[in-house]
Design a protein around this motif. Structure first.
Motif, PDB file in Angstrom:
ATOM      1  N   GLY A   1     -31.907   9.994 -14.119  1.00 40.00           N
ATOM      2  CA  GLY A   1     -33.044   9.398 -14.816  1.00 40.00           C
ATOM      3  C   GLY A   1     -34.214   9.073 -13.922  1.00 40.00           C
ATOM      4  N   ASN A   2     -34.067   9.299 -12.609  1.00 39.95           N
ATOM      5  CA  ASN A   2     -35.154   9.033 -11.665  1.00 39.95           C
ATOM      6  C   ASN A   2     -35.658  10.336 -11.058  1.00 39.95           C
ATOM      7  OD1 ASN A   2     -34.977   6.215 -11.926  1.00 39.95           O
ATOM      8  ND2 ASN A   2     -33.324   6.119 -10.432  1.00 39.95           N
ATOM      9  N   TYR A   3     -36.938  10.382 -10.730  1.00 42.60           N
ATOM     10  CA  TYR A   3     -37.470  11.505  -9.969  1.00 42.60           C
ATOM     11  C   TYR A   3     -36.982  11.403  -8.528  1.00 42.60           C
ATOM     12  CZ  TYR A   3     -40.617  12.585 -13.832  1.00 42.60           C
ATOM     13  OH  TYR A   3     -41.129  12.931 -15.059  1.00 42.60           O
ATOM     14  N   GLY A   4     -36.823  12.563  -7.888  1.00 39.96           N
ATOM     15  CA  GLY A   4     -36.380  12.588  -6.502  1.00 39.96           C
ATOM     16  C   GLY A   4     -37.546  12.553  -5.537  1.00 39.96           C
ATOM     17  N   PRO A   5     -37.262  12.439  -4.250  1.00 42.20           N
ATOM     18  CA  PRO A   5     -38.329  12.428  -3.241  1.00 42.20           C
ATOM     19  C   PRO A   5     -38.996  13.790  -3.122  1.00 42.20           C
ATOM     20  CG  PRO A   5     -36.164  12.437  -2.195  1.00 42.20           C
ATOM     21  CD  PRO A   5     -35.920  12.258  -3.654  1.00 42.20           C
ATOM     22  N   VAL A   6     -40.288  13.773  -2.919  1.00 46.52           N
ATOM     23  CA  VAL A   6     -41.061  15.014  -2.822  1.00 46.52           C
ATOM     24  C   VAL A   6     -40.519  15.913  -1.715  1.00 46.52           C
ATOM     25  CG1 VAL A   6     -43.331  15.959  -2.252  1.00 46.52           C
ATOM     26  CG2 VAL A   6     -43.150  13.965  -3.730  1.00 46.52           C
ATOM     27  N   GLU A   7     -40.213  15.330  -0.565  1.00 44.55           N
ATOM     28  CA  GLU A   7     -39.812  16.122   0.601  1.00 44.55           C
ATOM     29  C   GLU A   7     -38.402  16.669   0.504  1.00 44.55           C
ATOM     30  OE1 GLU A   7     -39.042  11.731   1.519  1.00 44.55           O
ATOM     31  OE2 GLU A   7     -40.537  12.973   0.456  1.00 44.55           O
ATOM     32  N   GLY A   8     -37.634  16.200  -0.455  1.00 45.34           N
ATOM     33  CA  GLY A   8     -36.242  16.607  -0.574  1.00 45.34           C
ATOM     34  C   GLY A   8     -35.319  15.450  -0.244  1.00 45.34           C
ATOM     35  N   LEU A   9     -34.073  15.552  -0.685  1.00 43.49           N
ATOM     36  CA  LEU A   9     -33.110  14.488  -0.433  1.00 43.49           C
ATOM     37  C   LEU A   9     -32.822  14.382   1.059  1.00 43.49           C
ATOM     38  CD1 LEU A   9     -30.577  15.101  -3.346  1.00 43.49           C
ATOM     39  CD2 LEU A   9     -32.434  13.426  -3.243  1.00 43.49           C
ATOM     40  N   ALA A  10     -32.692  13.144   1.531  1.00 45.20           N
ATOM     41  CA  ALA A  10     -32.471  12.917   2.961  1.00 45.20           C
ATOM     42  C   ALA A  10     -31.205  13.599   3.454  1.00 45.20           C
ATOM     43  CB  ALA A  10     -32.413  11.409   3.237  1.00 45.20           C
TER      44      ALA A  10
END
Length: 480
Positions: A152-161
């Motif tokens: 339900g949340n958007y992810g980080p722009v750069e990609g998952l850590a």
């Protein structure tokens, strides 16, 4: 989900409802077999009497656009012949630009597998049977469990850590890349990485240097953004750096395995390219598309590992090592570019789907990727050996292989003038799929030859296919 009906005013409400439903059914917006809401529910949603809705349903049933099932409901019954779709006749202000896009060729688009020849030397495609599907399935299941926590949340722009850290470790181990996870940007394949870099760094009219011959989709991408694209010839050492013109802001190269000819860029050429880019203030895009498979000589680190000026953007892809349909890639950015390129990706698509990122991180960290690469390497090495046998032996009077130490395609250059198009047609008639190197040149091709991918053809099929090609060549151009 509510059925979309828009009623206006207070007059002829039943007629409005009938016309909208009938038009939606005839136009195909309501699919054949789709169930409509019960008359009581639709009446309540639209503020109509149930009798009005029932009368409309009855009329549609009489016209055989609906069929009622007792105790079940009313279902769409699409007419046998749909009317022609209405086309807008408005003259669009962007008509000329649309025409240019419509006229743009798609040179590397591949059709369904059923359209391929029985023996197909397809470039850039691996054998799906080699992929560890069971291991990948377990990684996807792990990702589904992990994804539940952030659903339900958007992810980080750069990609998952977790994936950026896994990529940084893998790139350092396999290609000698020097970077932190913060420099890694996860992309939807390598093609998006090229687009993001071009959008970030260039204005219309800026000069981009690309290899000639080279990757046509990179050239077309840069040209579509309004750039001045200059082809730089390649020789046995790679890109001829002294041809790169003044004012160039971006340089696109494939140092490990030149596309499509296949030779690696020499160390002298690499140093010269870095110095030329530094003097120009240009960024180099190092497209490292299939260097994971190396067969001979000492391993050569990526151009990025030699960069002391912060000017190399290293682009990698999992399409060649895993499966192209995953659409997973990355770019290792110079530190000066990190924030700007992230912003462009944010405006473009926000972020790459997180489920695939979680699965890929698990796949890398559990060692499945390296084991898969080693397994494929052994298979591809055998196929490469069969190609060398034929082109250094029976096919040598007509072609010579360009020396290549990595990847899973080779180029074979014609030894003398030869009707390559005729060869391709006759081979296709015999169920052998070949490809010319001519489409990879933007201008007049300097060489005639074949581009031969061996990732998707079985090892035993190579002998059968090239025996057919040998027979065709003996008929077309008998050796002296």
């Amino acid at each position: 989900m509510e059925l979309h009906i828009s009623l206006e005013g207070t007059r002829d409400l039943g007629g409005q409802l009938y016309r909208q439903l009938a038009e939606a059914i005839r136009a195909g917006r309501l699919a054949d077999g789709q169930q409509l809401p019960p008359s009581r529910l639709l009446a309540s949603q639209l503020g109509l009497s149930r009798k009005t809705v029932s009368d409309v349903y009855d009329k549609l049933g009489y016209e055989q656009l609906l069929v009622g099932r007792v105790g079940v409901g009313s279902f769409v019954q699409a007419p046998h012949a749909s009317p022609q779709r209405r086309h807008a006749s408005t003259r669009l202000a962007s008509g000329e630009r649309l025409a240019r896009w419509n006229a743009t060729p798609r040179p590397l688009v591949q059709g369904p597998r059923s359209a391929f020849a029985r023996y197909a030397f397809i470039g850039g495609r691996a054998t799906p049977a080699l992929f560890p599907h069971d291991e990948w399935r377990r990684c996807v299941q792990h990702a589904l469990r992990q994804d539940r926590q952030e659903r339900g949340n958007y992810g980080p722009v750069e990609g998952l850590a977790v994936l950026r850290a896994a990529i940084a470790r893998h790139a350092a181990f396999s290609r000698g890349i020097h970077c932190t996870p913060d420099q890694v940007l996860v992309t939807n394949g390598a093609q998006q990485a090229l687009a993001l870099l071009a959008q970030t760094l260039l204005e219309p009219g800026d000069t981009v240097a690309v290899e000639e011959p080279g990757y046509p989709m990179a050239r077309q991408l840069f040209a579509s953004l309004g750039m001045r694209v200059v082809g730089i010839e390649v020789d046995e050492d790679g890109m001829m750096v002294d041809q790169i013109p003044d004012g160039t802001k971006l340089i696109y190269a494939t140092p490990a395995h030149q596309f499509p000819l296949g030779m690696p860029m020499s160390m002298a050429c690499r140093h010269a390219l870095l110095e030329r880019a530094r003097n120009l203030g240009a960024i180099i895009i190092e497209d490292d598309y299939d260097s994971a498979f190396r067969y001979e000589g000492r391993p050569t680190d990526a151009l990025q590992s030699m960069d002391r000026y912060g000017i190399v953007a290293h682009v990698g892809s999992f399409s060649k090592t895993m499966l192209p349909e995953l659409r997973m890639g990355y770019v290792v950015l110079p530190e000066a570019l990190v924030q700007a390129v992230q912003t462009v990706k944010y405006l473009t698509d926000w972020h790459t789907p997180t489920l695939g990122q979680l699965a890929l991180a698990k796949f890398i960290d559990d060692g499945h990727l390296l084991r898969h690469i080693r397994r494929c390497h052994d298979v591809y090495a055998g196929r490469r050996e069969r190609l060398q046998h034929w082109f250094n032996g029976p096919l040598a009077p007509w072609f010579r292989l360009v020396p290549a130490t990595a990847g899973f395609h080779v180029a074979a250059l014609a030894q003398a003038p030869l009707d390559i198009d005729l060869l391709l047609r006759r081979a296709r008639q015999a169920d052998v799929g070949l490809q010319s190197i001519a489409p990879f040149y933007h201008g007049t091709p300097r060489h005639q030859g074949l581009y031969l991918g061996y990732g998707a053809i079985e090892t035993l099929d190579i002998d059968a296919a090239l025996a057919i090609v040998h027979g065709i060549l003996r008929e077309m151009a008998p050796p002296a």
